[in-house]
Design a protein around this motif. Structure first.
Motif, short mmCIF file in Angstrom:
data_model
loop_
_atom_site.label_atom_id
_atom_site.label_comp_id
_atom_site.label_asym_id
_atom_site.label_seq_id
_atom_site.Cartn_x
_atom_site.Cartn_y
_atom_site.Cartn_z
N GLY A 1 -20.64 -6.85 40.18
CA GLY A 1 -19.96 -7.21 41.50
C GLY A 1 -21.14 -7.79 42.33
O GLY A 1 -22.49 -7.99 42.49
N ARG A 2 -21.15 -8.80 43.74
CA ARG A 2 -21.80 -8.82 44.39
C ARG A 2 -21.69 -9.38 45.87
O ARG A 2 -20.83 -9.44 46.14
N HIS A 3 -22.12 -7.80 47.07
CA HIS A 3 -22.13 -8.54 48.63
C HIS A 3 -22.84 -9.05 48.90
O HIS A 3 -23.73 -8.98 48.47
N ASP A 4 -22.74 -9.90 50.31
CA ASP A 4 -23.49 -10.41 50.70
C ASP A 4 -23.94 -9.32 51.98
O ASP A 4 -23.74 -8.23 51.78
N ILE A 5 -25.13 -9.58 52.65
CA ILE A 5 -25.62 -8.45 53.53
C ILE A 5 -24.64 -7.91 54.84
O ILE A 5 -24.80 -6.70 55.37
N SER A 6 -23.15 -7.99 55.22
CA SER A 6 -22.27 -8.19 56.28
C SER A 6 -22.00 -6.46 55.52
O SER A 6 -22.21 -6.46 56.36
N HIS A 7 -22.16 -6.25 54.29
CA HIS A 7 -21.70 -4.94 53.55
C HIS A 7 -22.38 -3.65 54.58
O HIS A 7 -22.73 -2.52 55.15
N ALA A 8 -24.16 -4.57 54.05
CA ALA A 8 -24.97 -3.16 55.04
C ALA A 8 -25.27 -3.29 56.96
O ALA A 8 -25.22 -2.38 57.61
N LEU A 9 -24.56 -5.00 57.41
CA LEU A 9 -24.26 -5.04 58.54
C LEU A 9 -23.42 -4.00 59.34
O LEU A 9 -23.72 -3.15 60.19
N ALA A 10 -22.51 -3.74 57.77
CA ALA A 10 -21.65 -3.38 58.72
C ALA A 10 -21.58 -1.47 58.42
O ALA A 10 -20.70 -0.75 58.70
N GLY A 11 -22.83 -1.22 57.81
CA GLY A 11 -22.80 0.18 57.56
C GLY A 11 -22.28 1.13 57.07
O GLY A 11 -21.67 2.43 56.62
N GLU A 12 -21.50 -0.09 56.00
CA GLU A 12 -20.88 0.78 54.77
C GLU A 12 -21.55 1.13 53.98
O GLU A 12 -22.76 0.98 53.99
N ARG A 13 -21.31 2.37 53.00
CA ARG A 13 -21.72 3.11 52.09
C ARG A 13 -22.31 1.74 50.30
O ARG A 13 -21.22 1.27 49.94
N LEU A 14 -23.70 1.47 50.86
CA LEU A 14 -24.32 0.72 49.67
C LEU A 14 -24.63 0.89 48.26
O LEU A 14 -24.13 2.63 47.60
N ILE B 1 -23.63 -10.40 63.16
CA ILE B 1 -23.66 -9.81 63.79
C ILE B 1 -22.27 -10.26 64.52
O ILE B 1 -22.06 -9.26 65.18
N ARG B 2 -22.20 -11.07 65.42
CA ARG B 2 -21.81 -11.13 66.25
C ARG B 2 -19.50 -10.82 65.82
O ARG B 2 -19.62 -11.03 66.74
N ALA B 3 -19.85 -11.27 64.62
CA ALA B 3 -18.23 -10.26 63.84
C ALA B 3 -18.25 -8.92 64.16
O ALA B 3 -17.11 -8.72 64.52
N LEU B 4 -19.44 -8.36 64.45
CA LEU B 4 -19.26 -7.13 64.58
C LEU B 4 -19.56 -6.40 65.52
O LEU B 4 -18.81 -5.53 66.66
N ASP B 5 -20.05 -7.66 66.38
CA ASP B 5 -19.92 -6.54 68.57
C ASP B 5 -20.51 -8.42 68.63
O ASP B 5 -21.45 -9.20 68.70
N ASP B 6 -20.13 -9.18 69.61
CA ASP B 6 -19.79 -9.85 70.17
C ASP B 6 -20.53 -9.85 71.10
O ASP B 6 -20.25 -11.26 72.43
N PHE B 7 -21.58 -8.81 71.66
CA PHE B 7 -22.57 -8.79 72.83
C PHE B 7 -23.12 -9.34 72.49
O PHE B 7 -24.17 -10.21 73.26
N LEU C 1 -30.24 -11.31 73.46
CA LEU C 1 -30.29 -11.88 72.37
C LEU C 1 -30.17 -11.00 71.13
O LEU C 1 -30.91 -9.92 71.09
N LEU C 2 -30.36 -11.84 70.21
CA LEU C 2 -30.47 -10.98 68.61
C LEU C 2 -31.90 -10.26 68.27
O LEU C 2 -32.31 -9.30 67.95
N MET C 3 -32.70 -10.58 69.38
CA MET C 3 -34.45 -10.63 68.58
C MET C 3 -34.60 -9.58 69.12
O MET C 3 -34.69 -8.61 69.42
N ASN C 4 -33.75 -9.55 70.82
CA ASN C 4 -34.01 -7.78 72.33
C ASN C 4 -32.55 -6.95 70.98
O ASN C 4 -33.50 -5.55 70.78
N ARG C 5 -31.93 -7.14 70.10
CA ARG C 5 -30.68 -6.42 69.74
C ARG C 5 -31.74 -6.11 68.39
O ARG C 5 -31.76 -4.65 68.44
N ILE C 6 -32.51 -7.21 67.56
CA ILE C 6 -33.42 -6.40 66.52
C ILE C 6 -34.87 -5.76 67.00
O ILE C 6 -35.49 -4.37 66.41
#
Length: 622
Positions: free
Chosen positions: A169-182, A332-338, A347-352
């Protein structure tokens, strides 16, 4: 032909899947395919993650995977290449075998005269097809007969201690962003840490390697990425099943007879295994049987060991996220619309930048995507499902007490009884937690989506008090005008980020949650079966001062319990558990130094220092 094959071979076929299983088990030692397609190779890779081992599959009429080689068209006479002739001669010289002819019309005189007829002199020859009638023949189509032949092999593999990791199978980066077990499906899209290359080189060189690291540092995905690189070397990756951990090493080794080809063994979450067992497994490693052991703590000595650097891991992730900012922003916006680029957004760069200050890979992604908002949101949502959040809390505490080994449905029963709940409530709540992907389950072992998720939920249910303060006004020193011809422009005021809104529950619900969490903590700590390391984790790992204050207020860390845990640690004999006993004592010493030191002195016959605590209070005083 190669382009046409690419689509057709991707479609599973019962016959090819079964034949691949027979090859994998060593039942079929040599396959001569007069077809051009790669359906068999694709079936083998789908099930076992790697290619068919060398010296087994021969395709004398051509191969869609290698269109530059000569092809035999239907109107041309066939041929047998020298490598195939050598292989047949070696099989004949060894001992008699069975030749199974599947779906072949036997019209090619070269194949019949040079292969089938000579083998028919000393081997048993069976034909498979709907119209065959010989005494040894199988009158059935391949899609029916081959799966029947492979059924026993499949059943033995399904009950073995090992499970093939096919990386299918193949997940995109969303799986890691959501904090799920990789896991294996995340190897392609997750950023690679420097330890991946180190592991690959060490496995090729030393054959057995241990990978350590803190919870959430990226151990599992690093291990899977390293092992996926070894697929091209012909290694099949085998993971120890969770339900096989209680079997002994002899059973593990016996089950490996089902996997006769090159293999790489993976034992993840090994911190709950005895060090001697890990060492004995590592000693079985060879160039054809690699061993990779992954654990939170140091799990064995005498084995090449690497530890993931949290600082380097977070740095690598921050760099990768900056480079992929356009790709990850909508995820990321799908997970946190702030987070975004509009007025009022962060700003994304500030969150990073904020995430890059954290001390683990999991916490990096947790911060990057506002994971705390999801923990609160999930817990609040579960309150409306017959308080399923309480089962998730019980599972989180039990998982930590087990040192992340996980729990079974049955072992949740005593926790549920502490809550006045029954097995039916457990089953209903587990169904909800699975549906919301808040827990994982492998081989009957349950865990929160990640160990960090368990800690985040516990902190939420403890409702630690929040304190606010007004930052002091910065002192402004006027420039010395004589020091420069042109006065420097004043610096803009620093941007202060307002505290993110958090859910606030009524006081009576906060009180009820704290009492429930404290009761589950007390039940787990008082269990005679809790490992020393599990007790150390529960009382000292990842608690901030506010959470610890709640535990003190609700009699989780009171004098009799602290004494009982300290005495249990002091009674631990010299051996593999001594380090865990020392860790537990260290966690007990931090808040209750003098009382614990008195116990240690009593144990060793030294003078007592009194019963006053380091902070000036008696143990247990409120």
């Amino acid at each position: 032909m190669a382009n046409l094959d690419r689509h057709r071979s991707a479609q599973p076929s019962a016959a090819h899947e079964a034949l691949a299983a027979l090859i994998h088990a060593g039942v079929v030692e040599c396959v001569i395919s007069l077809n051009w397609d790669t359906a068999l190779e694709s079936a083998y890779r789908r099930q076992y993650g790697t290619g068919i081992p060398d010296g087994i599959l021969f395709k004398p009429h051509g191969d869609a995977a290698d269109p530059q080689q000569p092809w035999m068209l239907p109107h041309l006479p066939g041929t047998l290449d020298p490598d195939l002739r050598d292989r047949i001669r070696s099989l004949v010289a060894d001992h008699p075998r069975t030749l199974l002819i599947v779906g072949y019309s036997e019209r090619d005189t070269v194949v019949v005269d040079q292969l089938i007829a000579p083998l028919d002199q000393g081997w048993r020859v069976c034909r498979m097809g709907p119209d065959v009638s010989g005494s040894d023949d199988i009158p059935a189509v391949a899609d029916t007969a081959l799966p029947a032949l492979a059924n026993g092999t499949r059943q033995r593999e399904a009950t073995s201690a090992w499970h093939t990791v096919p990386f299918s199978g193949r997940h995109d980066i969303s799986h890691a962003l959501a904090g799920e077990r990789l896991g294996p499906s995340d190897v392609e899209d997750c950023p690679r840490l420097p330890e991946v290359a180190l592991l690959v080189d060490a496995l090729r060189r030393d054959h057995a390697v241990v990978l350590n690291g803190d919870s959430g540092c990226g151990k599992s995905i690093t291990a899977y990425q390293a092992l996926s690189d070894l697929l091209e070397d012909g290694y099949e990756v085998l993971r120890l099943r969770d339900d096989a951990r209680k079997r002994d090493l002899r059973q593990w080794m016996a089950d490996l007879s089902l996997y006769p080809h090159r293999k790489a063994l993976l034992v993840d979450d090994a911190q709950d295994l005895p060090a001697d067992l890990v060492r004995e497994l590592a000693e079985t490693a060879t160039a054809d049987q690699l061993v990779l052991v992954v654990g939170v703590d140091h799990v064995a000595g005498g084995v090449t060991t690497y530890r993931i650097s949290n600082i380097a891991a977070v740095g690598a992730l921050a760099r990768d996220m900056r480079e992929r900012s356009d790709e990850i922003l909508p995820k990321i916006r799908a997970l946190d619309d702030f987070v975004g680029n509009l007025a009022g957004d962060e700003l994304l760069m500030n969150r990073i930048e904020e995430a890059s200050t954290k001390d683990s890979a999991w916490l990096f992604f947790y911060t990057l995507t506002g994971g705390w908002r999801r923990t609160e949101r999930d817990a609040l949502d579960l309150r409306g499902h017959d308080r399923s959040d309480l089962l998730l809390l019980a599972l989180a505490i039990a998982q930590i007490a087990s040192v992340d080994a996980g729990v079974t449905t049955d072992s949740l029963g005593p926790y549920a009884r502490q809550l006045g709940r029954d097995r039916a409530w457990i089953d209903r709540s587990l169904a909800i937690l699975r549906d919301k992907r808040l827990i994982t389950g492998n081989d009957g072992v349950l865990r929160c989506a990640h160990l960090r998720s368990a800690w985040a939920l516990i902190r939420w249910m403890l409702h630690p008090p929040r304190y606010s303060h007004t930052p002091p006004q910065p002192v402004t020193i006027p420039p010395i005008t004589s020091a420069a011809e042109t006065p420097a422009a004043p610096l803009p005021p620093p941007i202060r980020r307002t505290e993110r809104p958090r859910a606030v529950l009524p006081d009576h619900q906060v009180e009820a949650d704290r009492k429930t969490a404290a009761a589950l903590f007390r039940f787990s700590l008082d269990s005679p079966h809790i490992p020393l390391r599990g007790a150390a984790w529960l009382i000292g790992r990842n608690h901030d001062s506010e959470s610890r204050w709640v535990l003190n207020q609700y009699d989780v860390l009171h004098r009799p319990r602290i004494h009982a845990l300290a005495e249990r640690a002091l009674a631990t004999p010299t051996g593999p558990d001594a380090a865990m006993a020392a860790q537990l004592l260290e966690n007990l010493l931090s808040p209750y130094e003098d009382d614990c030191l008195d116990l240690i002195r009593d144990h060793h016959g030294g003078p007592r220092m009194g019963t006053r605590c380091h902070a000036g209070k008696r143990l247990g005083d409120r």
